[in-house]
Design a protein around this motif. Structure first.
Motif, PDB file in Angstrom:
ATOM      1  N   GLY A  80      -9.869 -42.232  28.620  1.00 41.13           N
ATOM      2  CA  GLY A  80      -9.404 -40.935  29.098  1.00 41.13           C
ATOM      3  C   GLY A  80     -10.406 -39.832  28.827  1.00 41.13           C
ATOM      4  N   SER A  81     -11.042 -39.878  27.651  1.00 38.91           N
ATOM      5  CA  SER A  81     -12.036 -38.854  27.314  1.00 38.91           C
ATOM      6  C   SER A  81     -13.248 -38.946  28.229  1.00 38.91           C
ATOM      7  CB  SER A  81     -12.458 -39.003  25.849  1.00 38.91           C
ATOM      8  OG  SER A  81     -11.351 -38.895  24.980  1.00 38.91           O
ATOM      9  N   ALA A  82     -13.691 -40.184  28.517  1.00 32.77           N
ATOM     10  CA  ALA A  82     -14.836 -40.368  29.414  1.00 32.77           C
ATOM     11  C   ALA A  82     -14.522 -39.843  30.811  1.00 32.77           C
ATOM     12  CB  ALA A  82     -15.226 -41.842  29.472  1.00 32.77           C
ATOM     13  N   LEU A  83     -13.286 -40.133  31.299  1.00 37.94           N
ATOM     14  CA  LEU A  83     -12.896 -39.638  32.618  1.00 37.94           C
ATOM     15  C   LEU A  83     -12.857 -38.117  32.645  1.00 37.94           C
ATOM     16  CD1 LEU A  83     -11.903 -40.263  35.479  1.00 37.94           C
ATOM     17  CD2 LEU A  83      -9.563 -40.399  34.560  1.00 37.94           C
ATOM     18  N   ALA A  84     -12.341 -37.513  31.589  1.00 40.82           N
ATOM     19  CA  ALA A  84     -12.280 -36.052  31.529  1.00 40.82           C
ATOM     20  C   ALA A  84     -13.681 -35.446  31.492  1.00 40.82           C
ATOM     21  CB  ALA A  84     -11.479 -35.617  30.303  1.00 40.82           C
ATOM     22  N   GLU A  85     -14.593 -36.095  30.755  1.00 41.09           N
ATOM     23  CA  GLU A  85     -15.958 -35.567  30.676  1.00 41.09           C
ATOM     24  C   GLU A  85     -16.661 -35.678  32.024  1.00 41.09           C
ATOM     25  OE1 GLU A  85     -20.029 -36.382  28.139  1.00 41.09           O
ATOM     26  OE2 GLU A  85     -18.071 -36.734  27.210  1.00 41.09           O
ATOM     27  N   LEU A  86     -16.448 -36.775  32.737  1.00 43.20           N
ATOM     28  CA  LEU A  86     -17.026 -36.897  34.085  1.00 43.20           C
ATOM     29  C   LEU A  86     -16.446 -35.831  35.017  1.00 43.20           C
ATOM     30  CD1 LEU A  86     -17.104 -40.785  34.535  1.00 43.20           C
ATOM     31  CD2 LEU A  86     -19.042 -39.255  34.185  1.00 43.20           C
ATOM     32  N   GLY A  87     -15.173 -35.521  34.816  1.00 41.25           N
ATOM     33  CA  GLY A  87     -14.572 -34.462  35.610  1.00 41.25           C
ATOM     34  C   GLY A  87     -15.212 -33.115  35.336  1.00 41.25           C
ATOM     35  N   VAL A  88     -15.520 -32.848  34.069  1.00 39.76           N
ATOM     36  CA  VAL A  88     -16.193 -31.589  33.732  1.00 39.76           C
ATOM     37  C   VAL A  88     -17.572 -31.544  34.380  1.00 39.76           C
ATOM     38  CG1 VAL A  88     -17.093 -30.177  31.853  1.00 39.76           C
ATOM     39  CG2 VAL A  88     -14.901 -31.329  31.592  1.00 39.76           C
ATOM     40  N   VAL A  89     -18.278 -32.703  34.376  1.00 40.55           N
ATOM     41  CA  VAL A  89     -19.591 -32.774  35.031  1.00 40.55           C
ATOM     42  C   VAL A  89     -19.452 -32.448  36.523  1.00 40.55           C
ATOM     43  CG1 VAL A  89     -21.474 -34.314  35.682  1.00 40.55           C
ATOM     44  CG2 VAL A  89     -20.567 -34.370  33.359  1.00 40.55           C
ATOM     45  N   ALA A  90     -18.406 -33.003  37.166  1.00 38.21           N
ATOM     46  CA  ALA A  90     -18.194 -32.731  38.594  1.00 38.21           C
ATOM     47  C   ALA A  90     -17.847 -31.266  38.840  1.00 38.21           C
ATOM     48  CB  ALA A  90     -17.089 -33.637  39.129  1.00 38.21           C
ATOM     49  N   MET A  91     -17.210 -30.630  37.890  1.00 34.67           N
ATOM     50  CA  MET A  91     -16.831 -29.220  38.045  1.00 34.67           C
ATOM     51  C   MET A  91     -17.957 -28.272  37.668  1.00 34.67           C
ATOM     52  SD  MET A  91     -13.004 -29.241  36.385  1.00 34.67           S
ATOM     53  CE  MET A  91     -12.921 -27.459  36.473  1.00 34.67           C
ATOM     54  N   THR A  92     -19.085 -28.801  37.226  1.00 34.49           N
ATOM     55  CA  THR A  92     -20.160 -27.940  36.728  1.00 34.49           C
ATOM     56  C   THR A  92     -20.580 -26.869  37.718  1.00 34.49           C
ATOM     57  OG1 THR A  92     -20.955 -29.725  35.299  1.00 34.49           O
ATOM     58  CG2 THR A  92     -22.481 -27.927  35.754  1.00 34.49           C
ATOM     59  N   PRO A  93     -20.800 -27.177  39.019  1.00 34.36           N
ATOM     60  CA  PRO A  93     -21.194 -26.100  39.940  1.00 34.36           C
ATOM     61  C   PRO A  93     -20.194 -24.948  39.987  1.00 34.36           C
ATOM     62  CG  PRO A  93     -21.538 -28.253  40.952  1.00 34.36           C
ATOM     63  CD  PRO A  93     -20.799 -28.497  39.687  1.00 34.36           C
ATOM     64  N   ALA A  94     -18.898 -25.279  39.996  1.00 34.51           N
ATOM     65  CA  ALA A  94     -17.885 -24.219  40.026  1.00 34.51           C
ATOM     66  C   ALA A  94     -17.870 -23.441  38.714  1.00 34.51           C
ATOM     67  CB  ALA A  94     -16.508 -24.825  40.297  1.00 34.51           C
ATOM     68  N   LEU A  95     -18.051 -24.141  37.585  1.00 35.94           N
ATOM     69  CA  LEU A  95     -18.062 -23.469  36.292  1.00 35.94           C
ATOM     70  C   LEU A  95     -19.279 -22.561  36.149  1.00 35.94           C
ATOM     71  CD1 LEU A  95     -16.928 -26.455  34.035  1.00 35.94           C
ATOM     72  CD2 LEU A  95     -15.560 -24.489  34.746  1.00 35.94           C
ATOM     73  N   VAL A  96     -20.400 -22.998  36.717  1.00 30.70           N
ATOM     74  CA  VAL A  96     -21.593 -22.145  36.710  1.00 30.70           C
ATOM     75  C   VAL A  96     -21.303 -20.854  37.463  1.00 30.70           C
ATOM     76  CG1 VAL A  96     -23.954 -21.936  37.569  1.00 30.70           C
ATOM     77  CG2 VAL A  96     -23.227 -24.027  36.406  1.00 30.70           C
ATOM     78  N   GLY A  97     -20.588 -20.951  38.580  1.00 28.63           N
ATOM     79  CA  GLY A  97     -20.214 -19.756  39.331  1.00 28.63           C
ATOM     80  C   GLY A  97     -19.356 -18.810  38.507  1.00 28.63           C
ATOM     81  N   LEU A  98     -18.451 -19.349  37.675  1.00 30.99           N
ATOM     82  CA  LEU A  98     -17.618 -18.504  36.822  1.00 30.99           C
ATOM     83  C   LEU A  98     -18.453 -17.763  35.785  1.00 30.99           C
ATOM     84  CD1 LEU A  98     -14.520 -20.821  36.243  1.00 30.99           C
ATOM     85  CD2 LEU A  98     -14.717 -18.871  37.800  1.00 30.99           C
ATOM     86  N   PHE A  99     -19.499 -18.429  35.292  1.00 37.61           N
ATOM     87  CA  PHE A  99     -20.370 -17.769  34.321  1.00 37.61           C
ATOM     88  C   PHE A  99     -21.041 -16.539  34.938  1.00 37.61           C
ATOM     89  CE2 PHE A  99     -20.181 -21.701  31.839  1.00 37.61           C
ATOM     90  CZ  PHE A  99     -20.164 -21.192  30.543  1.00 37.61           C
ATOM     91  N   GLY A 100     -21.275 -16.598  36.257  1.00 33.14           N
ATOM     92  CA  GLY A 100     -21.966 -15.491  36.911  1.00 33.14           C
ATOM     93  C   GLY A 100     -21.219 -14.180  36.849  1.00 33.14           C
ATOM     94  N   ARG A 101     -19.920 -14.190  36.659  1.00 28.21           N
ATOM     95  CA  ARG A 101     -19.141 -12.956  36.633  1.00 28.21           C
ATOM     96  C   ARG A 101     -19.426 -12.117  35.399  1.00 28.21           C
ATOM     97  NH1 ARG A 101     -13.142 -14.806  38.865  1.00 28.21           N
ATOM     98  NH2 ARG A 101     -13.897 -15.718  40.836  1.00 28.21           N
ATOM     99  N   SER A 102     -20.041 -12.747  34.386  1.00 25.31           N
ATOM    100  CA  SER A 102     -20.352 -11.978  33.167  1.00 25.31           C
ATOM    101  C   SER A 102     -21.665 -11.227  33.290  1.00 25.31           C
ATOM    102  CB  SER A 102     -20.419 -12.922  31.955  1.00 25.31           C
ATOM    103  OG  SER A 102     -21.452 -13.886  32.122  1.00 25.31           O
ATOM    104  N   GLY A 103     -22.385 -11.401  34.417  1.00 22.29           N
ATOM    105  CA  GLY A 103     -23.703 -10.788  34.567  1.00 22.29           C
ATOM    106  C   GLY A 103     -23.674  -9.277  34.619  1.00 22.29           C
TER     107      GLY A 103
END
Length: 952
Positions: free
Chosen positions: A473-496
């Motif tokens: 389950g942890s491995a699947l969740a971590e792969l999911g976070v990797v797949a969400m990385t582009p969207a999460l990077v976009g969220l970081f941009g709001r702090s600019g």
């Protein structure tokens, strides 16, 4: 087919030319892929070379003999054995009768016409240039052709007369002796001349001395017996040569005489399991779990998982590097399109770059692995402690390892190839990047994977005790976070909006160019998540271990115990310890001996007995003492067992005792060392009375009884029949210490005067010391050096409290994660600089200071590192918490079972301890991104080549 061939040929030529032109980038990717290949190929060569064939293994054990024959110690009772002779079982049912013991004359059991060599082994203390060294003594005519291969001569020769010995090279190095030196065994008034040195191919670090049969072990045993000391523990086997070899039928025939055999013929051609009588017995099998299909499947799954994760990490790191090459070659790729090339050809050129680098990495990694393994062979053999059978090269295995490099290179180039092929010819020629729309499907799938993986991990940690569910389950969740990385990077941009100019530009650039940012962030995320998971788990385990740690002595106190040789070395070593440590109080302790003074604690040998404290019937725990051999599980219910487990009679003693029943012969100084503040106890010892720390041992008259057991066979029979053990009981008036006193495993202190008055035989055991300060490292090293010279088996303990062994592991993990972070962020920064070159030229043209280029590069690298570290830290906590909760459930289940069985009364309920490793997180969250930013700023040139902007 012809067009396909020519197009790929051209693509490979273009890729090879680009790789040669961009040497720095090519070397970086090649190193990332080749280093793991080097390690794996070297490991494969080392393991295969160290793996002996059956013939090689038999040569090191049997030499040129046909078999090794030895007594099974069943008193001549027939036995069944495994084909390798490691497992034996007497024939018959011995459940209701004594187990067969005793020796038999092996030589009388040998077939007619058998030639044999006597091979005896024991151990003794040998005098060296530095003191004494406990070494193995082997008596074998090593120069006989039948023994060739067992010992490899290095210099000199093997012994030819009873006054000569040979020694292993490791023994000579350790002892400071050499060929030609005189060797003396402690306790034996006889000198032996060292005539040669040799090594044991299977055990290079063995301290062994070789002598002729009967030349050393028997005389030494006689001398030790005369001094009342333990012998060498001599055991004898026979190397035999039989015309036609020792067949399985011959093995079974000699088994009827209580003799086991290791046969060359049987090992080279083993019998079927159906022809091995021992395998028909319950509990015996020809294979253990390690050889089973399930174990092999589990091992393959583990190896596949590790390889897959390693390839994923390399692809995430190398992918942006290929994207850098594709971006810098976009004009060239545009020209290919302008001259009739389609998207297929563009993809082929970029993929060919991965193929070229992969092939080069495979060749370089494999060749370096071969060369290094061959060159470092002596060091590798010394490290594993055995000689290689041969330098075993498996071409197919090396080819498969090299193929991994090629596949990794191709996988790393797939995303850059697809991205480059989607560029229009006009955009490629003009340098425009067009409008990029982020993929919304991948983040959605990633979110589903995160939720599903978290649910599986939560289920595994709260409702089951299976680690595999939590890990999956942890491995699947971590792969999911990797797949969400582009969207999460976009969220970081709001702090600019709250950042200064340079970091705002860096963050905006990272968000706008997620195609190159996301893989680098994902690579950092994966490395940091693993580090945080292991660090959290290790820190939590450390905290729990520290909470459950039981000190063996008060903090800073020291104990020195010697249980061999009847205590003859103890007086001198007591003084040595006191000389080198900051001792405040020294308390000498002795032990009770039943039989010869050389008898070890807990008995041993026919001339040795034992003793025990007699617990009055009224004080015995009902769970431990049942009539007629009844099982407490049958006599009491679970509720009764839980209630009895809390009874004071059923509390198990804590601490470590060095003697039977925890009885020590000492005076009131021992109370001071143990920090027992009890004036009444000190007065009792001064008056010749014993001090008891376990109230179960006191009878109604306030005395403690000690039973001296001289007939161990009768005692064992009595215990089997649940009867009173026969023996003489000595009674001692005793003072009972308070219940809350911690005596650190000591059950009773008996003053020397009382022991002497009662006729007990005592021998020196050691000493306990209190110190005025914690002994330093230099003091300990000097002491250990002096103690090593004595050659005695000394158990020295300095109480330091709980110490963790995980600090170096956490440091190594932090450094590893830091290197991965800096590498990934650096690659992404290089790509960002390639993309932003036009903007940097514009900034320089309008008068921006040179430091802006450095500052922007540093912040670009730092932003990528920070995003990966933050996401990885958050993702790494889940598996650690899940594993800790699963462990807690297992411990809680074991605790409940202990209570139900009635023996868990002294246990404390397990706590679910979860500790966040703040030091590791601080290093990852602050130091690593900051270091990456500073490093990127330092290696970036302040001034770029100023050129006119291309026409738009």
């Amino acid at each position: 087919m012809r067009n396909w061939y020519h197009s790929w040929r051209a693509a490979i030529r273009i890729a090879r030319r680009d790789a040669v032109r961009s040497k720095g980038r090519s070397f970086l990717v090649l190193a990332m892929i080749a280093l793991p290949i080097l390690g794996v190929s070297a490991a494969d060569l080392t393991l295969r070379s160290a793996e002996l064939s059956t013939e090689q293994s038999l040569e090191r054990t049997l030499g040129r003999a046909d078999a090794q024959v030895k007594d099974a110690h069943t008193g001549g009772v027939p036995i069944h054995q495994t084909p390798d002779g490691n497992g034996v079982d007497p024939v018959g049912d011995f459940e209701d009768k004594p187990w067969p013991e005793g020796s038999t004359d092996v030589r009388k059991a040998l077939p007619a016409g058998t030639k044999y060599l006597v091979d005896s082994a024991g151990s003794g203390k040998l005098r060296t240039a530095h003191g004494l060294l406990n070494a193995e003594i082997r008596e074998l005519r090593a120069a006989d052709p039948m023994a060739e291969g067992i010992m490899t001569p290095v210099s000199g020769r093997f012994p030819k007369t009873p006054g000569e010995v040979a020694a292993t090279t490791h023994f000579l190095e350790t002892s400071g002796l050499s060929v030609g030196s005189k060797l003396v065994a402690r306790g034996l008034d006889r000198e032996y001349t060292i005539t040669g040195s040799y090594e044991l191919p299977d055990s290079l670090k063995s301290d062994q001395v070789n002598a002729l049969p009967g030349a050393l072990l028997d005389p030494l045993d006689k001398a030790l017996a005369a001094d009342g000391l333990s012998g060498t523990g001599k055991s004898t086997s026979y190397l035999v040569s039989v015309p036609g070899g020792f067949t399985w039928n011959m093995v079974q025939e000699i088994n009827t005489k209580g003799v086991s055999v290791l046969s060359r013929a049987v090992q080279l051609s083993p019998p079927a399991d159906a022809d091995v009588p021992l395998y028909k017995h319950k509990g015996w099998d020809s294979r253990d779990y390690g050889q089973s299909t399930a174990a092999q499947a589990a091992a393959l799954a583990a190896v596949g998982t590790v390889v897959g994760l390693a390839m994923l990490e390399i692809c995430l790191l190398a992918g942006p590097a290929f994207a850098v090459g594709a971006r810098r070659s976009r004009r060239q790729l545009g020209l290919v399109g302008a001259n009739g090339g389609d998207r297929r050809h563009i993809r082929a050129i970029v993929l060919a770059g991965g193929l070229v680098i992969g092939l080069a990495s495979a060749v370089v990694g494999t060749v370096l692995g071969l060369v290094l393994t061959f060159a470092l062979r002596p060091l590798l053999e010394d490290y594993i402690g055995a000689r290689f059978g041969s330098f075993d090269i498996r071409p197919l295995e090396l080819l498969g390892i090299g193929l991994l490099a090629v596949v990794t290179g191709l996988l790393a180039a797939i995303v850059p190839a697809v991205t480059a092929s989607r560029q229009t010819v006009l955009a490629s020629l003009t340098g425009r990047r067009g409008i990029r729309r982020s993929n919304r499907v991948l983040p959605a799938l990633g979110l589903v994977a995160v939720l599903l993986g978290a649910a599986i991990a939560l289920y595994g940690s709260l409702l089951t005790e299976k680690f595999i569910i939590v890990a999956g389950g942890s491995a699947l969740a971590e792969l999911g976070v990797v797949a969400m990385t582009p969207a999460l990077v976009g969220l970081f941009g709001r702090s600019g909006r709250w950042l200064p100019l340079s970091p705002r530009l860096a963050l905006r650039d990272a968000v706008r160019n997620r195609g190159r940012t996301a893989p680098a962030v994902a690579a950092v995320l994966a490395a940091v998540a693993g580090t945080v998971a292991v660090a959290t788990y290790a820190s939590s385990s450390d905290a729990q271990a520290e909470a459950s740690y039981e000190a063996r002595l008060p903090h800073g106190a020291v104990s020195m115990v010697i249980t061999e040789g009847g205590g003859r070395d103890v007086p001198a070593i007591r003084t040595t310890v006191q000389k080198y440590l900051p001792v405040d109080v020294r308390a000498d302790v002795d032990r009770i001996v039943v039989g010869s003074k050389g008898c070890p604690p807990y008995g041993g040998g026919k001339e040795c007995g034992s003793y025990e404290i007699v617990v009055p019937e009224a004080n015995r725990c009902p769970l431990w003492s049942t009539s007629e051999g009844e099982d407490p599980a049958e006599k009491f219910s679970k509720a009764q067992r839980r209630a009895l487990a809390k009874d004071w009679r059923c509390k198990e003693s804590s601490g470590m005792a060095y003697t039977e029943s925890g009885v020590l012969i000492a005076d009131e100084k021992l109370l001071k060392v143990l920090a027992v503040d009890d004036p009444a106890a000190a007065k009792a010892l001064a008056d010749g009375r014993a001090v008891s720390f376990d109230k179960r041992n006191l009878d109604k008259s306030g005395a403690v009884g000690i039973r001296l057991i001289t007939d161990m066979e009768a005692a064992n029979r009595a215990m089997e029949e649940d009867k009173e053990v026969p023996g003489v009981i000595k009674s001692f008036p005793a003072h009972q210490a308070a219940d809350d006193v911690n005596a650190y495993g000591v059950a009773m202190i008996l003053p020397p005067a009382a022991a002497k008055a009662s006729g007990l035989t005592t021998v020196p055991l050691g000493a306990y010391y209190s110190t005025d300060r914690m002994p330093g490292s230099e003091q300990r090293q000097k002491l250990e050096g002096e103690l090593d010279k004595t050659g005695a088996s000394i158990e020295l303990h300095i109480e330091e409290g709980y110490t963790s062994d995980n600090s170096i592991v956490l440091l190594a993990l932090t450094v590893f994660a830091g290197l991965i972070t800096i590498g990934a962020a650096g690659i992404a920064t290089g790509l960002a600089q390639a993309d932003a070159e036009a903007d940097l030229k514009t900034l320089a043209a309008v008068g921006a200071p040179p430091r802006v280029r450095r500052t922007l590069s540093g912040f670009q690298c730092g932003v990528i590192a920070a995003m990966g570290v933050v996401l990885g830290s958050a993702a790494g906590v889940l598996p650690a918490v899940g594993l800790r909760l699963t462990e807690h459930r297992q411990e809680l289940k074991w605790y409940e079972q202990a209570l139900d069985s009635g023996w868990g009364g002294s246990l404390t309920p397990p706590a679910s301890t979860i500790v966040v490793p703040w030091e590791t997180l601080a290093a990852l969250l602050v130091a690593v991104p900051l270091g990456a930013a500073v490093l990127a700023a330092l290696v970036t040139r302040s001034r770029g080549a100023l050129a006119r902007r291309e026409a738009s």
